[in-house]
Design an enzyme around this catalytic site. Sequence first.
Site, PDB file in Angstrom:
ATOM      1  N   LEU A   4      27.067  40.256  23.093  1.00 41.25           N
ATOM      2  CA  LEU A   4      25.955  40.313  22.144  1.00 41.25           C
ATOM      3  C   LEU A   4      24.812  39.401  22.583  1.00 41.25           C
ATOM      4  CD1 LEU A   4      25.221  41.670  19.457  1.00 41.25           C
ATOM      5  CD2 LEU A   4      26.207  39.691  18.278  1.00 41.25           C
ATOM      6  N   ARG A  14      18.662  39.802  24.304  1.00 43.58           N
ATOM      7  CA  ARG A  14      17.942  38.551  24.133  1.00 43.58           C
ATOM      8  C   ARG A  14      16.930  38.547  22.998  1.00 43.58           C
ATOM      9  NH1 ARG A  14      19.046  39.387  29.366  1.00 43.58           N
ATOM     10  NH2 ARG A  14      19.991  37.701  30.562  1.00 43.58           N
ATOM     11  N   ASN A  72      14.880  42.837  15.517  1.00 44.16           N
ATOM     12  CA  ASN A  72      13.845  43.788  15.110  1.00 44.16           C
ATOM     13  C   ASN A  72      14.282  45.208  15.472  1.00 44.16           C
ATOM     14  OD1 ASN A  72      12.606  44.727  17.709  1.00 44.16           O
ATOM     15  ND2 ASN A  72      12.046  42.571  17.931  1.00 44.16           N
ATOM     16  N   ARG A  82      25.166  50.216  23.375  1.00 42.18           N
ATOM     17  CA  ARG A  82      26.487  49.763  22.924  1.00 42.18           C
ATOM     18  C   ARG A  82      27.270  50.782  22.112  1.00 42.18           C
ATOM     19  NH1 ARG A  82      27.681  45.745  26.367  1.00 42.18           N
ATOM     20  NH2 ARG A  82      26.067  44.129  26.405  1.00 42.18           N
TER      21      ARG A  82
END
Length: 205
Positions: free
Chosen positions: A72, A76, A160, A171
């Site tokens: 996770l 970034r 965001n 993912r």
Amino acid sequence: MNITLLNFTPLNVCSHAIRTCWQSFERGDNGGEKDLELIDRVGNKNKHASTLEHLYYNFYIQGISRALLQELARHRIASLSVKSTRYTLKELKNEAEFKYGEFDRASSYIVLTGNEMVDNASITALENLRKILSTTTTSLDIVKYCLPECYKTELTWSVNARSLQNFLSLRSSKSALWEIRNLANAVYDALPAEHKFIFKECIQG
């Protein structure tokens, strides 16, 4: 794993940001169908995705492994506030011995894979950690170096919409680590129903 959506930005903030570029506020309908179509057309179809960065989502993520936490952290453009092992590792100190095959009991502290050999090895690592905590006065800053990757943690995660699209696209793929794939799908499920059109095409099935 448990995912809680703590807060989110209303969609009209995003449509307002888009209309700021062309000063077309008079064409808006305060978050109605016109504004939703605008977000989909500009943010998704026309790939003016920076406008989606005005939408923020705050999640409380519980019961994930430290292995997943590492994955996770590679995304970034997000903020993570993680449960501190330095202050909380002592929760394990007064537990009774963990033995082979005690999967239900061990699952309070570690994420299990369903592979018996791997999960028993994880229980051994958990027991080694418990022994150190219960028999020494070694600083938790040092003890945490022998934490197994499967040890559970939790965090508050803020992201965001543009970054969340990227996260979900990568993912939810079948090639992603199984645990983070589960997380991606759970995060999508936790989103407000009226926001899901922004992310629907990102889910890889």
